[in-house]
Design a protein around this motif. Structure first.
Motif, PDB file in Angstrom:
ATOM      1  N   ARG A 107      48.287  48.735  34.802  1.00  0.00           N
ATOM      2  CA  ARG A 107      48.281  47.929  35.903  1.00  0.00           C
ATOM      3  C   ARG A 107      48.430  46.487  35.862  1.00  0.00           C
ATOM      4  N   TYR A 111      51.327  43.925  37.325  1.00  0.00           N
ATOM      5  CA  TYR A 111      51.102  42.654  38.086  1.00  0.00           C
ATOM      6  C   TYR A 111      51.840  41.575  37.110  1.00  0.00           C
ATOM      7  N   VAL A 140      49.836  36.237  45.804  1.00  0.00           N
ATOM      8  CA  VAL A 140      49.317  37.371  46.024  1.00  0.00           C
ATOM      9  C   VAL A 140      48.968  38.155  44.669  1.00  0.00           C
ATOM     10  N   LEU A 141      49.852  38.031  43.678  1.00  0.00           N
ATOM     11  CA  LEU A 141      49.906  38.397  42.152  1.00  0.00           C
ATOM     12  C   LEU A 141      48.908  37.601  41.485  1.00  0.00           C
ATOM     13  N   LEU A 144      45.547  39.320  42.484  1.00  0.00           N
ATOM     14  CA  LEU A 144      45.294  40.717  41.793  1.00  0.00           C
ATOM     15  C   LEU A 144      44.858  40.585  40.404  1.00  0.00           C
ATOM     16  N   LEU A 145      45.647  39.459  39.744  1.00  0.00           N
ATOM     17  CA  LEU A 145      45.341  39.257  38.209  1.00  0.00           C
ATOM     18  C   LEU A 145      43.839  38.502  38.203  1.00  0.00           C
ATOM     19  N   SER A 147      41.559  38.830  40.092  1.00  0.00           N
ATOM     20  CA  SER A 147      40.192  40.104  40.452  1.00  0.00           C
ATOM     21  C   SER A 147      40.534  41.198  39.334  1.00  0.00           C
ATOM     22  N   PHE A 148      41.317  41.073  38.316  1.00  0.00           N
ATOM     23  CA  PHE A 148      41.286  42.544  37.344  1.00  0.00           C
ATOM     24  C   PHE A 148      40.020  42.991  37.032  1.00  0.00           C
ATOM     25  N   ASN A 150      37.499  43.637  38.696  1.00  0.00           N
ATOM     26  CA  ASN A 150      37.063  43.433  39.933  1.00  0.00           C
ATOM     27  C   ASN A 150      35.415  44.211  40.109  1.00  0.00           C
ATOM     28  N   ARG A 156      35.627  38.759  42.015  1.00  0.00           N
ATOM     29  CA  ARG A 156      36.127  38.932  43.359  1.00  0.00           C
ATOM     30  C   ARG A 156      35.792  37.538  44.057  1.00  0.00           C
ATOM     31  N   ALA A 159      38.673  35.192  42.967  1.00  0.00           N
ATOM     32  CA  ALA A 159      39.965  35.788  43.532  1.00  0.00           C
ATOM     33  C   ALA A 159      40.157  35.423  44.937  1.00  0.00           C
TER      34      ALA A 159
END
Length: 768
Positions: A107, A111, A140-141, A144-145, A147-148, A150, A156, A159
């Motif tokens: 994942r 990303y 957006v990416l 996601l990175l 909050s890897f 998470n 969180r 992010a």
């Protein structure tokens, strides 16, 4: 070729999920090879770009709106493409070692690969709507990175903070793009440049500029939006080294350079942008001194560097743009290298607290060598590329118009602090007494050190031979300034004011470093003073504001969305009644010419029975009697339809009424015994609202009979029914031809209802 490269990025990204588990170690190697291949391709384009060749490709997208997918490779996009691909290749190699102990690596690599493609698409795009899509994709990416990890609340929240701020800026940017697009009647950058004078003369130039600048400032972490970047350090270190130092945060700087021919050269440009850049530069360098987390230190120095880049583009002279383009390379090389070294230190020692580190030069000698070169480049010391960059920056500031003196003061103070923090980082972490107990590695950590070592070597090599960059920078400046600019880079510029400023900067920085390094109590006091002066933490204020907003929204939701359906219906009917009574009052001069008659008597009698049944259903204490009374009302309506020749409506009404009664009777046995659950006052209130709504609908219907704003549509159906639909029965033609989909919908509803009734009838019920 460029679209093909972007497609390859997408293919490789999805391939991360297809690599067999047995060879999972090659996952980061694939995107690293892709980045290296793309880097080689862009290297081969340097000779053509240096000669003025610009590659453009266009594909039809939305022709109705004159929107095409457009890619352009020119001097400016080439520099950013080289940085994205080269540093991307090194970061993926670094990530192979750094991420090996974490779950979800597929994942993560997915990303990061998609981000690389999005960033590359961003710098190659010349359609501004297409550019915006890539711009938002990077946000957006990044979310996601960051909050890897998470499972951590801090990750969180960080992010969310970054996503909220950059998306807010993105929406502002979109609004600005649309405003300028309306002026130029195009979203193509070439058309914008052709209409630059018209855009600058427009009344909406300033609002459009401010909206675009909000997007730029949020993306590139400018004051007062800077606070999201230190929070983003919750991301894995490869993300910090790639996104938050070398690529994504420079997207705003790229857009500033790209739109310079369109929006630059005005008083608004040269006053707003330099002030924000200078303040950001000073705030970032100052706050870096008092940080304890080495990644936080690097984050604040990144903020300072981004402020410097924005400042240089805001000054808007050939010299300032030249200095900015050189500093792009300077900062990308030393900052990406230092972030990777910070992650290396964290992995080896288990801490990022600078107060807990020391003596690592003896334990990690290769890491020390790489870090020393990068830190000295950040300090702007010869013979490194950072020294050349600093000299050019000072020269640009000395010759800057307008707020030049203030900008120069801010720049000197910021650079003094950068020298201080560079030396403090170097000596505190690597020199002195060892404060951490780790074993010296038996072999070189190749994957950890290959990336930062390569970038440190480039800082040294290009510092000694800087003219190599001239062939890259000249075409970029020509794109930004729309004129031919000759560039000559050299390490020594002679003994002049710029050199004296540089010397003063280094000496002052060394003195402050010695003070905080030798007198640790002084640094502790500085930190306490800093906490008192800057007691407002922007990140805490932002998160507190979000929490309060969510709490306020929750209260409103509980007040409005309380879950009682009867109150929802009551509210709708009440406000509809009020609005309709207002309309009746406004049209009170309309005359009602309707003549009331009781003929035919059987219809009048039927209506009387229906009214009595409706009243009885409201006051009955028996559910069964209520259902029967409601059925009388429903069947009575179907008889009225039948009398007025609306056979289809009568049939539909009969079927629906029958189904309703059947369902009510089947459900009736499952309900508890009848009970009065409302007060008398409540029932009187409901009766009053019902009478108000029924009365206004009656008056509205009577008034509507005499309203004829358009020709009757019935004439159209009568005229077209036979010659076009080949049917003599107009009603059938309407149902089958003119409103086919509506009839199909009715058939579907009836079929579904019939299936429901069948299931209910066939279902065996248990005895209570």
């Amino acid at each position: 070729m460029e679209p093909f490269v972007l497609l390859l990025y997408l293919v490789v990204a999805f391939a991360m999920f297809l690599v067999p588990q047995k060879i999972k170690g090659v996952k980061p190697i694939l995107p690293a090879l892709l980045h290296f291949g793309a880097f080689i391709y862009f290297i081969t384009r340097i000779p053509a770009i240096s000669k003025g060749t610009i590659t453009k490709q266009s594909f039809a997208w939305i022709p109705e709106l004159s929107l095409n997918i457009e890619f352009t490779l020119d001097g400016l996009s080439l520099i950013f493409a080289l940085l994205i691909t080269a540093i991307g290749a090194l970061v993926f190699l670094y990530a192979k070692a750094y991420m090996k102990s974490y779950e979800g690596r597929s994942r993560f690599y997915f990303y990061l690969s998609v981000f690389s493609g999005a960033m590359l698409g961003l710098v190659l795009s010349t359609n501004l709507i297409q550019f915006f899509i890539f711009w938002e994709l990077t946000s957006v990416l990044s979310f996601l990175l960051i909050s890897f990890f998470n499972e951590k609340d801090s990750a969180r929240r960080a992010a969310f903070q970054s996503l909220f701020i950059t998306t807010f800026g993105g929406l502002s940017l979109l609004a600005g793009i649309i405003l300028i697009g309306n002026i130029a009647d195009s979203y193509n950058l070439s058309d914008w440049i052709a209409h630059a004078d018209q855009i600058k003369a427009s009344k909406i130039y300033l609002p459009a500029l401010l909206l675009i600048l909000i997007g730029i400032f949020t993306k590139s972490a400018q004051f007062p939006f800077h606070f999201w970047l230190p929070g983003a350090m919750q991301a894995p270190t490869p993300v910090s080294a790639y996104l938050h130092s070398a690529t994504m945060v420079k997207a705003g700087v790229f857009l500033l350079a790209r739109l310079n021919p369109v929006l630059g050269g005005t008083d608004e440009w040269t006053h707003i942008i330099p002030v924000i850049g200078a303040v950001t530069m000073l705030v970032g360098s100052y706050l870096s001194i008092t940080q304890k987390d080495i990644k936080a230190i690097l984050a604040y120095t990144t903020i300072s560097a981004l402020g410097l880049l924005v400042l240089l583009f805001g000054i808007d002279t050939n010299l300032s743009v030249k200095a900015a383009m050189v500093f792009l390379f300077v900062h990308a090389f030393y900052k990406a290298s230092l972030f990777m070294i910070a992650g290396y230190i964290d992995k080896k020692t288990g801490t990022r607290d600078i107060d807990s580190l020391g003596g690592l030069a003896r334990i990690l000698p290769y890491g020390f060598g790489v870090a020393a070169i990068a830190l000295l480049s950040m300090a702007g010391l010869p013979p490194l590329l950072g020294f050349i960059g600093k000299e050019l920056i000072y020269e640009a500031k000395v010759q800057s118009p307008g707020l030049g003196f203030l900008v120069l003061i801010f720049g000197v103070v910021s650079n003094i602090l950068m020298v201080t923090i560079s030396l403090y980082f170097l000596f505190k972490v690597f020199m002195g007494k060892a404060l951490t107990h780790i074993k010296r590695p038996k072999k070189i950590d190749l994957y950890y050190l290959a990336g930062p070592a390569s970038l440190a070597f480039l800082s040294l090599a290009l510092g000694l031979y800087p003219d190599f960059l001239s062939g890259l920078i000249e075409p970029a400046i020509e794109v930004i300034r729309v004129e031919v600019v000759q560039i000559k880079l050299k390490l020594w510029h002679g003994l002049n004011l710029v050199f004296l400023l540089s010397l003063f900067t280094v000496i002052s920085g060394v003195l402050i470093f010695l003070l905080i390094y030798k007198k640790h109590k002084f640094l502790l006091g500085w930190r306490k003073l800093n906490d008192r002066i800057f007691y407002i933490n922007f990140s805490d204020v932002f998160l507190s504001g979000i929490d309060r907003f969510v709490g306020y929204s929750g209260k409103n939701t509980r007040l409005i969305q309380h879950g009682y359906h009867r109150y929802y219906i009551l509210t709708i009917i009440l406000f509809t009644s009020l609005l309709l009574w207002l309309q009746i009052f406004i049209t009170r001069d309309w005359q009602l010419d309707t003549k009331f008659t009781l003929q035919p008597f059987y219809i009048s009698g039927l209506i009387g029975i229906m009214m009595l049944a409706a009243i009885y259903s409201a006051i009955s204490r028996s559910r069964l009697n209520t259902i029967i009374a409601m059925g009388i009302t429903g069947y009575g309506i179907s008889l009225i339809y039948l009398y007025y020749s609306a056979v289809d409506l009568a049939i539909t009404q009969i079927i629906v009424e029958t189904l309703t009664i059947v369902i009510f009777v089947l459900v009736l046995q499952k309900l508890p015994k009848f009970a009065t659950l409302s007060k008398k006052s409540t029932r009187l209130r409901d009766a009053a609202i019902a009478l108000a709504f029924g009365g206004v609908m009656t008056i509205l219907a009577l008034k509507a009979i005499h309203v004829d704003f358009n020709l009757p549509i019935s004439d159209f159906f009568i005229e077209k029914s036979y010659p076009e639909a080949f049917g003599k029965n107009v009603v059938n033609v309407i149902l089958v031809d003119f409103r086919t989909l509506d009839t199909l919908g009715e058939i579907t509803v009836l079929s579904v209802a019939a299936v429901g009734v069948y299931v209910l009838l066939k279902k065996k019920t248990k005895k209570l």
